[in-house]
Design a protein around this motif. Structure first.
Motif, PDB file in Angstrom:
ATOM      1  N   THR A 209       0.836  -1.201   0.000  1.00  0.00           N
ATOM      2  CA  THR A 209       0.000   0.000   0.000  1.00  0.00           C
ATOM      3  C   THR A 209       0.868   1.247   0.000  1.00  0.00           C
ATOM      4  OG1 THR A 209      -0.129   0.120   2.429  1.00  0.00           O
ATOM      5  CG2 THR A 209      -1.801  -1.194   1.304  1.00  0.00           C
ATOM      6  N   TYR A 210       0.301   2.313  -0.569  1.00  0.00           N
ATOM      7  CA  TYR A 210       0.995   3.601  -0.559  1.00  0.00           C
ATOM      8  C   TYR A 210      -0.018   4.721  -0.737  1.00  0.00           C
ATOM      9  CZ  TYR A 210       4.009   7.495  -1.930  1.00  0.00           C
ATOM     10  OH  TYR A 210       4.634   8.713  -2.011  1.00  0.00           O
ATOM     11  N   VAL A 211       0.153   5.799   0.032  1.00  0.00           N
ATOM     12  CA  VAL A 211      -0.666   7.003  -0.103  1.00  0.00           C
ATOM     13  C   VAL A 211       0.274   8.187  -0.231  1.00  0.00           C
ATOM     14  CG1 VAL A 211      -2.266   8.562   1.060  1.00  0.00           C
ATOM     15  CG2 VAL A 211      -2.672   6.116   1.125  1.00  0.00           C
ATOM     16  N   HIS A 212       0.026   9.024  -1.238  1.00  0.00           N
ATOM     17  CA  HIS A 212       0.856  10.207  -1.467  1.00  0.00           C
ATOM     18  C   HIS A 212       0.076  11.463  -1.068  1.00  0.00           C
ATOM     19  CE1 HIS A 212       4.169  12.447  -3.262  1.00  0.00           C
ATOM     20  NE2 HIS A 212       3.271  13.243  -3.820  1.00  0.00           N
ATOM     21  N   GLY A 213       0.806  12.464  -0.547  1.00  0.00           N
ATOM     22  CA  GLY A 213       0.144  13.675  -0.057  1.00  0.00           C
ATOM     23  C   GLY A 213      -0.621  13.389   1.209  1.00  0.00           C
ATOM     24  N   MET A 214      -0.026  12.554   2.062  1.00  0.00           N
ATOM     25  CA  MET A 214      -0.717  12.047   3.245  1.00  0.00           C
ATOM     26  C   MET A 214      -1.043  13.158   4.238  1.00  0.00           C
ATOM     27  SD  MET A 214       0.307   8.571   5.265  1.00  0.00           S
ATOM     28  CE  MET A 214       1.881   9.192   5.822  1.00  0.00           C
ATOM     29  N   LEU A 215      -2.274  13.112   4.768  1.00  0.00           N
ATOM     30  CA  LEU A 215      -2.717  14.068   5.780  1.00  0.00           C
ATOM     31  C   LEU A 215      -2.627  13.434   7.160  1.00  0.00           C
ATOM     32  CD1 LEU A 215      -5.947  15.621   4.226  1.00  0.00           C
ATOM     33  CD2 LEU A 215      -3.678  16.619   4.312  1.00  0.00           C
ATOM     34  N   PRO A 216      -2.274  14.212   8.176  1.00  0.00           N
ATOM     35  CA  PRO A 216      -2.274  13.669   9.542  1.00  0.00           C
ATOM     36  C   PRO A 216      -3.699  13.395  10.009  1.00  0.00           C
ATOM     37  CG  PRO A 216      -1.866  16.037   9.569  1.00  0.00           C
ATOM     38  CD  PRO A 216      -1.845  15.620   8.134  1.00  0.00           C
ATOM     39  N   VAL A 217      -3.873  12.336  10.775  1.00  0.00           N
ATOM     40  CA  VAL A 217      -5.188  11.985  11.318  1.00  0.00           C
ATOM     41  C   VAL A 217      -5.197  12.330  12.798  1.00  0.00           C
ATOM     42  CG1 VAL A 217      -6.856  10.139  11.702  1.00  0.00           C
ATOM     43  CG2 VAL A 217      -5.439  10.129   9.646  1.00  0.00           C
ATOM     44  N   ASP A 218      -5.944  13.378  13.151  1.00  0.00           N
ATOM     45  CA  ASP A 218      -5.988  13.854  14.528  1.00  0.00           C
ATOM     46  C   ASP A 218      -7.337  13.530  15.153  1.00  0.00           C
ATOM     47  OD1 ASP A 218      -5.226  15.057  16.861  1.00  0.00           O
ATOM     48  OD2 ASP A 218      -5.737  17.092  16.221  1.00  0.00           O
ATOM     49  N   ASN A 219      -7.682  12.236  15.096  1.00  0.00           N
ATOM     50  CA  ASN A 219      -8.965  11.797  15.650  1.00  0.00           C
ATOM     51  C   ASN A 219      -8.832  10.351  16.108  1.00  0.00           C
ATOM     52  OD1 ASN A 219     -11.629  10.830  16.027  1.00  0.00           O
ATOM     53  ND2 ASN A 219     -12.437  12.408  14.680  1.00  0.00           N
ATOM     54  N   PRO A 220      -8.972  10.088  17.412  1.00  0.00           N
ATOM     55  CA  PRO A 220      -8.787   8.724  17.926  1.00  0.00           C
ATOM     56  C   PRO A 220      -9.819   7.719  17.429  1.00  0.00           C
ATOM     57  CG  PRO A 220      -9.653  10.180  19.644  1.00  0.00           C
ATOM     58  CD  PRO A 220      -9.278  11.055  18.487  1.00  0.00           C
ATOM     59  N   THR A 221     -10.954   8.201  16.889  1.00  0.00           N
ATOM     60  CA  THR A 221     -11.984   7.283  16.396  1.00  0.00           C
ATOM     61  C   THR A 221     -11.651   6.745  15.006  1.00  0.00           C
ATOM     62  OG1 THR A 221     -13.330   9.039  15.368  1.00  0.00           O
ATOM     63  CG2 THR A 221     -13.733   8.550  17.697  1.00  0.00           C
ATOM     64  N   ILE A 222     -10.679   7.362  14.340  1.00  0.00           N
ATOM     65  CA  ILE A 222     -10.294   6.919  13.000  1.00  0.00           C
ATOM     66  C   ILE A 222      -9.023   6.095  13.115  1.00  0.00           C
ATOM     67  CG2 ILE A 222      -9.602   7.654  10.693  1.00  0.00           C
ATOM     68  CD1 ILE A 222     -11.231  10.173  11.071  1.00  0.00           C
ATOM     69  N   THR A 223      -9.143   4.780  12.940  1.00  0.00           N
ATOM     70  CA  THR A 223      -8.004   3.887  13.104  1.00  0.00           C
ATOM     71  C   THR A 223      -7.723   3.117  11.809  1.00  0.00           C
ATOM     72  OG1 THR A 223      -9.449   2.133  13.956  1.00  0.00           O
ATOM     73  CG2 THR A 223      -8.443   3.607  15.566  1.00  0.00           C
ATOM     74  N   LYS A 224      -6.474   2.723  11.644  1.00  0.00           N
ATOM     75  CA  LYS A 224      -6.019   1.934  10.490  1.00  0.00           C
ATOM     76  C   LYS A 224      -6.297   2.631   9.162  1.00  0.00           C
ATOM     77  CE  LYS A 224      -6.870  -2.537  12.753  1.00  0.00           C
ATOM     78  NZ  LYS A 224      -7.554  -3.852  12.624  1.00  0.00           N
ATOM     79  N   MET A 225      -6.446   3.953   9.202  1.00  0.00           N
ATOM     80  CA  MET A 225      -6.875   4.707   8.029  1.00  0.00           C
ATOM     81  C   MET A 225      -5.804   5.708   7.630  1.00  0.00           C
ATOM     82  SD  MET A 225      -9.799   4.764   6.257  1.00  0.00           S
ATOM     83  CE  MET A 225     -10.315   5.701   4.830  1.00  0.00           C
ATOM     84  N   THR A 226      -5.578   5.834   6.308  1.00  0.00           N
ATOM     85  CA  THR A 226      -4.636   6.810   5.776  1.00  0.00           C
ATOM     86  C   THR A 226      -5.353   7.652   4.730  1.00  0.00           C
ATOM     87  OG1 THR A 226      -2.917   5.121   6.029  1.00  0.00           O
ATOM     88  CG2 THR A 226      -2.310   7.107   4.849  1.00  0.00           C
ATOM     89  N   PHE A 227      -5.115   8.980   4.758  1.00  0.00           N
ATOM     90  CA  PHE A 227      -5.743   9.898   3.811  1.00  0.00           C
ATOM     91  C   PHE A 227      -4.681  10.593   2.966  1.00  0.00           C
ATOM     92  CE2 PHE A 227      -8.483   9.996   7.644  1.00  0.00           C
ATOM     93  CZ  PHE A 227      -9.657   9.505   7.100  1.00  0.00           C
ATOM     94  N   GLY A 228      -5.021  10.851   1.702  1.00  0.00           N
ATOM     95  CA  GLY A 228      -4.117  11.590   0.830  1.00  0.00           C
ATOM     96  C   GLY A 228      -4.803  11.949  -0.478  1.00  0.00           C
ATOM     97  N   LYS A 229      -4.002  12.357  -1.460  1.00  0.00           N
ATOM     98  CA  LYS A 229      -4.524  12.736  -2.773  1.00  0.00           C
ATOM     99  C   LYS A 229      -4.326  11.637  -3.808  1.00  0.00           C
ATOM    100  CE  LYS A 229      -5.936  16.847  -1.614  1.00  0.00           C
ATOM    101  NZ  LYS A 229      -7.374  17.195  -1.624  1.00  0.00           N
ATOM    102  N   TYR A 230      -3.412  10.701  -3.543  1.00  0.00           N
ATOM    103  CA  TYR A 230      -3.165   9.561  -4.432  1.00  0.00           C
ATOM    104  C   TYR A 230      -3.060   8.315  -3.559  1.00  0.00           C
ATOM    105  CZ  TYR A 230      -1.450  13.213  -7.658  1.00  0.00           C
ATOM    106  OH  TYR A 230      -1.326  14.335  -8.443  1.00  0.00           O
ATOM    107  N   GLY A 231      -3.467   7.180  -4.128  1.00  0.00           N
ATOM    108  CA  GLY A 231      -3.347   5.931  -3.387  1.00  0.00           C
ATOM    109  C   GLY A 231      -3.125   4.759  -4.327  1.00  0.00           C
TER     110      GLY A 231
END
Length: 323
Positions: A209-231
């Protein structure tokens, strides 16, 4: 002397009457419908606010409406939010949604990519929008698990907007469409859950797996999740047991290549080496070492690539055009 004492008692009597008037008016004020909550428990208001995330004004209104019954107030707030969300979603429908996020969720031998779009990058960074992406990914993962149980081959599939929005959420078993409307109502922008893809592999394979332009996740309810602009998701299979190969790192590097070089197919190890215009992955110059092809890079490590998925936020695809 007598006149002075009479004036004193008259003034004192007047003061007492005035104080009674003000006392009576204060009591009436505290019982006015608009400020009933002034005498209510502030902790109840804070609890309702924490449970729902709605404004203090709406939480006060709900507690007043149901005489401080927390359960009824919370249920009413949710009903109103959904109603307002659907109304706003209808009004905003048709506005362009060119921004958004790619969300990647991995769970053991399964992984999911989802794309959710909005109007501005500002909203894409909002935690409520990220929660919507998370719910779409969780619902897709549950769908994946229901379709792939102990299979001996890898499985790759895609879902359209209509298919995703009919999936149930993990929050309250409502369709994702309801969560979408609620997010639109809260954030005031048009949004679309554009697409989702999932892959599941047997135990002898690995998902890079790979995500580019990754955003930090500042929420304890969101787990095992990665956000970005490309995946990217890439299905790898070791050809032999090689303890020197770090499959996690190798999968990440292949994901980087897929995001950067935009292959359209895996191709074959027999394909002649290509240049930067090559669309078959194995024949492409490897992004991290252009002097060798992807096929050559994999051959020296005893690993093969079976398939991959690439997402770019906002890209035009054949699937998206059909929706």
């Amino acid at each position: 002397m007598h006149s002075t004492m009479a004036a004193f008692y008259a003034l004192r009597s007047t003061r007492i009457d005035v104080s009674k008037i003000f006392s009576a008016r204060s009591t009436q004020f505290l019982h006015c419908p608009g400020v009933r909550l002034m005498a209510a428990d502030k902790e109840l208001l804070l609890k309702l606010r924490k449970n729902t995330g709605y404004s203090f004004t709406n939480c006060k209104k709900a507690l007043e409406k149901f005489s401080s019954d927390l359960q009824q107030a919370e249920a009413w707030l949710h009903r109103q939010a959904h109603k307002e969300g659907w109304s706003k979603a209808s009004k905003l429908q048709g506005r362009k949604t060119n921004e958004g996020l790619i969300g990647l969720l991995q769970d053991g031998n399964s992984a999911v990519l989802v794309e959710v779009n909005c109007e501005t990058d500002f909203v894409a960074r909002n935690v409520k929008f990220q929660q919507l992406v998370h719910q779409a990914a969780i619902a897709t993962m549950a769908h994946c698990h229901s379709k792939h149980a102990n299979a001996i081959n890898y499985n790759k599939n895609s879902l359209t907007t209509e298919e995703i929005t009919q999936l149930k959420t993990s929050l309250d078993s409502r369709p994702i469409a309801d969560q979408l409307a609620l997010a639109i109502g809260n954030l005031g922008e048009n949004m679309t859950i554009r697409r989702a893809s999932w892959v599941a592999v047997p135990t002898d394979c690995y998902i890079g797996t790979y995500v580019h332009g990754m955003l930090p996740v500042d929420n304890p309810t969101i787990t095992k999740m990665t956000f970005g602009k490309y995946g990217a998701l890439v299905i790898c299979k070791p050809m032999e047991q090689n303890s020197n190969v770090n499959l996690s790192e190798l999968g990440r590097k292949l994901g980087q290549h897929i995001v950067g070089m935009m292959p359209l197919s895996v191709g074959s190890m027999e394909d002649p080496p290509g240049d930067d215009t090559e669309t078959k992955m194995l024949a492409q110059p490897f992004l991290l070492d252009p002097g060798t092809t992807v096929g050559q890079f994999l051959h020296t490590r005893g690993v093969s690539v079976l398939d991959f998925v690439r997402y770019e936020c906002g890209e035009v695809t054949e699937l998206a055009e059909k929706v």
